[in-house]
Enzyme design. Structure first.
Site, short mmCIF file in Angstrom:
data_model
loop_
_atom_site.label_atom_id
_atom_site.label_comp_id
_atom_site.label_asym_id
_atom_site.label_seq_id
_atom_site.Cartn_x
_atom_site.Cartn_y
_atom_site.Cartn_z
N ASN A 135 17.86 -8.97 6.25
CA ASN A 135 16.43 -9.07 5.91
C ASN A 135 15.86 -10.37 6.48
OD1 ASN A 135 17.48 -7.12 3.95
ND2 ASN A 135 15.50 -7.34 2.94
N SER A 171 0.85 -1.20 0.00
CA SER A 171 0.00 0.00 0.00
C SER A 171 0.88 1.24 0.00
CB SER A 171 -0.93 0.02 1.22
OG SER A 171 -0.19 0.14 2.42
N GLY A 172 0.26 2.36 -0.31
CA GLY A 172 0.96 3.64 -0.31
C GLY A 172 0.13 4.67 0.42
N ARG A 173 0.81 5.72 0.88
CA ARG A 173 0.11 6.83 1.55
C ARG A 173 0.76 8.15 1.15
NH1 ARG A 173 0.98 5.05 6.70
NH2 ARG A 173 3.16 5.60 6.39
N HIS A 223 15.09 4.99 0.56
CA HIS A 223 14.77 3.62 0.95
C HIS A 223 13.96 3.70 2.22
CE1 HIS A 223 15.83 -0.64 2.31
NE2 HIS A 223 15.03 -0.73 1.26
N ASP A 224 12.79 3.07 2.24
CA ASP A 224 11.88 3.25 3.36
C ASP A 224 12.52 2.87 4.69
OD1 ASP A 224 11.85 0.52 2.77
OD2 ASP A 224 9.73 0.46 2.25
N THR A 225 13.40 1.87 4.69
CA THR A 225 14.05 1.50 5.94
C THR A 225 15.04 2.57 6.39
OG1 THR A 225 13.86 -0.80 5.27
CG2 THR A 225 15.25 -0.35 7.17
N GLY A 250 4.68 -0.74 11.04
CA GLY A 250 3.37 -1.33 11.32
C GLY A 250 3.43 -2.49 12.29
#
Length: 496
Positions: free
Chosen positions: A300, A16-18, A240-242, A410
């Site tokens: 990971n 998903s995206g926001r 990078h989201d992390t 999350g």
């Protein structure tokens, strides 16, 4: 420095995206979700693709919602996404094909092909990146001889593509570039000589920029489409989201490990320089780029993908369960009945996850989890034990003890998994912020604009902006016994 500023974080995940508004008041961030949308794969002619044109439309819809609800001009926009996936553009800057998803099986056999040309130890010594079939290097190797590769003039990673469509500027941000296994972790530039030895082109690798770089302003046509009042700066966060999530962890210090918990679990520590020792190579630990010159020494782990894909399978069978129901069922199930390696290769692609979990358990001589609660508990307990394995490996490789585990994302809302993690690792867990990725994105933009002086001040501001939960470890004995079983499932491999 102003007393207030509004920033937008476009945070795209693998499911998903926001578009998130961060209102900075000089002391803390106030978050508002403007727009949330699904990010579903599309299978075309046997390939799994990201539907990037739809995602671009959703991003613009989020920008339009800001324009429709707020009069204040935006101080910045930044995009973060997952790593490794990329888009190829022709000389006119046009997309050659929808980007392929890292879970697509096109990389089967590509690891071996790369190491035939450049030995594994050399690839690791140059890049510092763990060997995973999803890495960009193996995706590109799968395109050898493909007309797309011949026609490509520019390769942009996923956040860079959306920044390009926002501004017209082509650049590759460092933290995401580091995930490709094409970047020299010591010079922090493209490893062009190694890329050439693989028979891959390097001419299309764009200029690298650091987190916090002003990329340009939103194009006039995008302003017209969305109703935004310009000029609007576009600032590269840790794309990078992390990288953005780790930037947002309050209290992260030399005695802390982090778990960025979502579809994937990224388990690591913050280091000042890459570690490419023989032990790091043997344990397949990675050195990804972080913000403010840091290195994310991590591994990971399969993550909540195991439960998410199980949930989708049950829904396909006509049984719909929300997360609260799944966790209640797992809590009631018998402990340690069955364990799996969350990183088993057959668990990577989409499909019937419960059936795969049962098959793994049967092959290892364990009872197959049949009920919903048994499947979910098996996944969560196995994740917690894998976290322990990684944390012990990080302690050995980095030569420093880890006293606290900090979970963000999350998964920090998953109280059962957080408690399992504290119990399995016998260390206190601090969970939150949930919106670490968006907060880290916003914080880097605020630093770039002079609203915050540095990363330390940014983390203090995030501590004032978000809630955290604390979990104390319970009795060690049952988890120690389960960990011994878990190591046997891994082939007796020791983290040290």
């Amino acid at each position: 420095m102003s007393t207030s500023a509004n920033f937008l974080a476009v945070d795209l995940g693998a499911s998903s995206g926001r578009v998130m508004l961060g209102r900075w008041d000089g002391a803390r961030f106030e978050l508002h979700e403007l727009h949330r949308f699904a990010n579903d794969p599309v299978r075309v002619l046997g390939r799994l693709h990201w539907d990037v044109l739809r995602l671009w439309g959703e991003i613009k819809a989020g920008l339009a919602r800001y324009a429709g609800q707020f009069d204040a001009p935006l101080a910045g926009i930044g995009v973060d996404t997952w790593g490794v996936d990329f888009a190829l553009l022709d000389k006119a800057g046009r997309l050659l094909d929808n980007p392929v998803i890292y879970r697509d099986p096109r990389t089967d056999g590509m690891i071996e092909r790369v190491f035939e040309r450049v030995p594994r130890a050399e690839v690791f010594a140059r890049t510092g990146i763990q060997v995973m079939p999803i890495n960009t290097i193996y995706q590109l190797m799968s395109l050898a001889g493909d007309p797309q590769l011949d026609a490509a003039d520019t390769m942009l990673l996923m956040p860079d593509l959306f920044h390009y469509w926002l501004t017209g500027a082509k650049a590759v941000e460092y933290t995401n570039a580091s995930t490709t296994q094409l970047l020299d972790c010591h010079t922090r530039g493209w490893a062009t000589d190694m890329i050439g030895r693989l028979g891959l082109p390097a001419h299309f690798l764009g200029p690298l920029v650091a987190p916090g770089t002003l990329l340009g302003e939103v194009r006039a046509d995008v302003l017209a489409d969305t109703g935004l009042r310009g000029p609007v700066p576009v600032i590269a966060p840790g794309t990078h989201d992390t990288a953005s999530a780790v930037a947002a962890i309050p209290g992260l210090d030399a005695r802390s490990a982090y778990i960025s918990s979502g579809t994937w679990s990224l388990v690591g520590i913050e280091a000042r320089a890459p570690i490419v020792s023989a032990a790091a190579l043997a344990l397949n630990i990675t050195n990804e780029g972080g913000v403010a010159g840091s290195i994310r020494l991590l591994k990971n782990v399969g993550g909540l993908w195991l439960v998410q894909e199980s949930q989708r399978q049950w829904q396909r069978e006509g049984r719909t369960y929300d997360w609260d129901t799944l966790l209640r069922q797992a809590e009631r199930a018998a402990p340690f009945r069955s364990l799996i390696d969350p990183d088993a290769p057959e668990l990577l692609p989409p499909g019937d996850m419960p059936a795969r979990v049962r098959a793994i358990c049967r092959r290892s001589g364990q009872p197959a989890p049949e009920s919903i609660g048994e499947v979910v508990r098996c996944c969560l307990e196995s994740l917690a034990l894998r976290y322990r394995w990684v944390i012990e490996a990080l302690e050995r490789v980095a030569g420093q003890p880890i006293a606290t585990i900090r979970i963000v994302g999350g998964g920090s809302l998953n109280a059962l998994l957080c408690q399992f993690t504290a119990d399995a690792c016998q260390r206190p867990v601090v969970a939150g912020p949930v919106e670490a990725t968006a907060l880290g994105n916003l914080m880097i933009q605020a630093i770039a604009c002079g609203e915050l002086p540095d990363l330390a001040a940014g983390r203090q501001a995030i501590a004032a902006s978000a809630q955290q939960q604390h979990y104390a470890p319970g009795p060690a004995e049952p988890w120690d016994a389960a960990f011994a079983r878990f190591q046997q499932l891994l082939g007796g491999q020791d983290a040290g």
